[in-house]
Design a protein around this motif. Sequence first.
Motif, PDB file in Angstrom:
ATOM      1  N   PRO A   1       0.550  -1.410   0.735  1.00 11.65           N
ATOM      2  CA  PRO A   1      -0.279  -2.055  -0.172  1.00 11.65           C
ATOM      3  C   PRO A   1      -0.224  -1.272  -1.567  1.00 11.65           C
ATOM      4  O   PRO A   1      -0.513  -0.257  -1.778  1.00 11.65           O
ATOM      5  N   GLN A   2      -0.150  -1.942  -2.672  1.00 10.70           N
ATOM      6  CA  GLN A   2      -0.027  -1.436  -3.852  1.00 10.70           C
ATOM      7  C   GLN A   2      -0.960  -2.445  -4.817  1.00 10.70           C
ATOM      8  O   GLN A   2      -1.137  -3.568  -4.497  1.00 10.70           O
TER       9      GLN A   2
ATOM     10  N   ASP B   1       8.180  -7.848  -5.008  1.00 10.01           N
ATOM     11  CA  ASP B   1       8.771  -7.152  -3.434  1.00 10.01           C
ATOM     12  C   ASP B   1      10.198  -6.984  -3.742  1.00 10.01           C
ATOM     13  O   ASP B   1      10.712  -5.866  -3.305  1.00 10.01           O
TER      14      ASP B   1
ATOM     15  N   ARG C   1      -0.534  -8.717  -2.307  1.00 11.26           N
ATOM     16  CA  ARG C   1      -1.286  -7.907  -2.574  1.00 11.26           C
ATOM     17  C   ARG C   1      -2.147  -8.055  -3.994  1.00 11.26           C
ATOM     18  O   ARG C   1      -2.280  -9.268  -4.665  1.00 11.26           O
ATOM     19  N   THR C   2      -2.887  -6.934  -4.487  1.00 11.31           N
ATOM     20  CA  THR C   2      -3.805  -7.290  -5.522  1.00 11.31           C
ATOM     21  C   THR C   2      -2.706  -7.166  -6.748  1.00 11.31           C
ATOM     22  O   THR C   2      -1.871  -6.233  -6.913  1.00 11.31           O
TER      23      THR C   2
ATOM     24  N   MET D   1       3.258 -10.345   1.562  1.00  9.94           N
ATOM     25  CA  MET D   1       2.049  -9.712   1.308  1.00  9.94           C
ATOM     26  C   MET D   1       1.369 -10.130   0.101  1.00  9.94           C
ATOM     27  O   MET D   1       1.842 -10.186  -0.986  1.00  9.94           O
TER      28      MET D   1
ATOM     29  N   ASP E   1       4.678 -12.869  -6.010  1.00 12.14           N
ATOM     30  CA  ASP E   1       4.861 -11.954  -4.754  1.00 12.14           C
ATOM     31  C   ASP E   1       6.340 -11.533  -4.519  1.00 12.14           C
ATOM     32  O   ASP E   1       6.693 -10.280  -4.556  1.00 12.14           O
TER      33      ASP E   1
END
Length: 286
Positions: A85-86, A75, A3-4, A1, A71
Amino acid sequence: MHRTIHFIAGLPRSGSTLLAALLRQNPLLHASMSSPLAVLCERILPVMGSGEYATLFDDERRRGILSGLIDSYHDAGDAALVRQPQVVFDTNRAWCAHMRVLADVRPDAFVIACVRDPVWIIDSFERLFRTNTYLVSKLHGIPNSGTVFDRVEQLMAVTGAFGAAWQALQDAYYGEFAHRLILVDYDELVAEPLRVLAVLYDLLELAPFTHDPEALDDMADAGFDAALNTPGLHRVRRRVQQIHRRTVLPPQIVKRLADTMFWRGTGAGAAQNPGGAFIIAPDEVE
């Protein structure tokens, strides 16, 4: 993912752990004390960019490896991050020295640099040293722990806990990617935490959240601090509060550090310095 993710850096003893403790009150945000991710990236970059293996990499491959490392680290570090999502905040003072890499790997990310009057940074280190009477902090080392002057010289050396961060901060502040830098001044953070958070949320385009500066979670890792022979290095009080006190530093050291806050006096609100860095500083946030 994908993510931000944003990064927390800046000067030591300047509120990065406090800021993370405030941010982590929001269940949609993930923030903690210093992580090794920046160091891992530093170790990998020379392998991919020089020596016998450099010819096996092009920029696309280097970018992919570093992005994957960022990432996968988060994770693997927190199962909750996999479930939804975070927005992740990774903390390490070294990030200010890697603005070019972050601009390429995470072009939408900001580096939040916590800053503070150097007089009170060094004062805070000295108080920690004096509190732990029978321990020799690894931030100083035995050869450099004789007097306050010895300890200050070690801290301010180019490889010292303060000196290295000080140079990295200026590199980022005056560099071409300063528009991805947000400065949070410690004095303003403890005086007006909710106001600083509101400005930060606006800059990061985060959905509003009601924080409680009276109920902080102390996330300090006692083992991490103990390994440095510096108990209390990352301790956070239960509530945000201003503490007024006299410095324990000799006048000669105070004079040496006076008027070194180059980020002050650059305009109101989220003003920009000549390099483009956003500023959140005392008597400048309206």
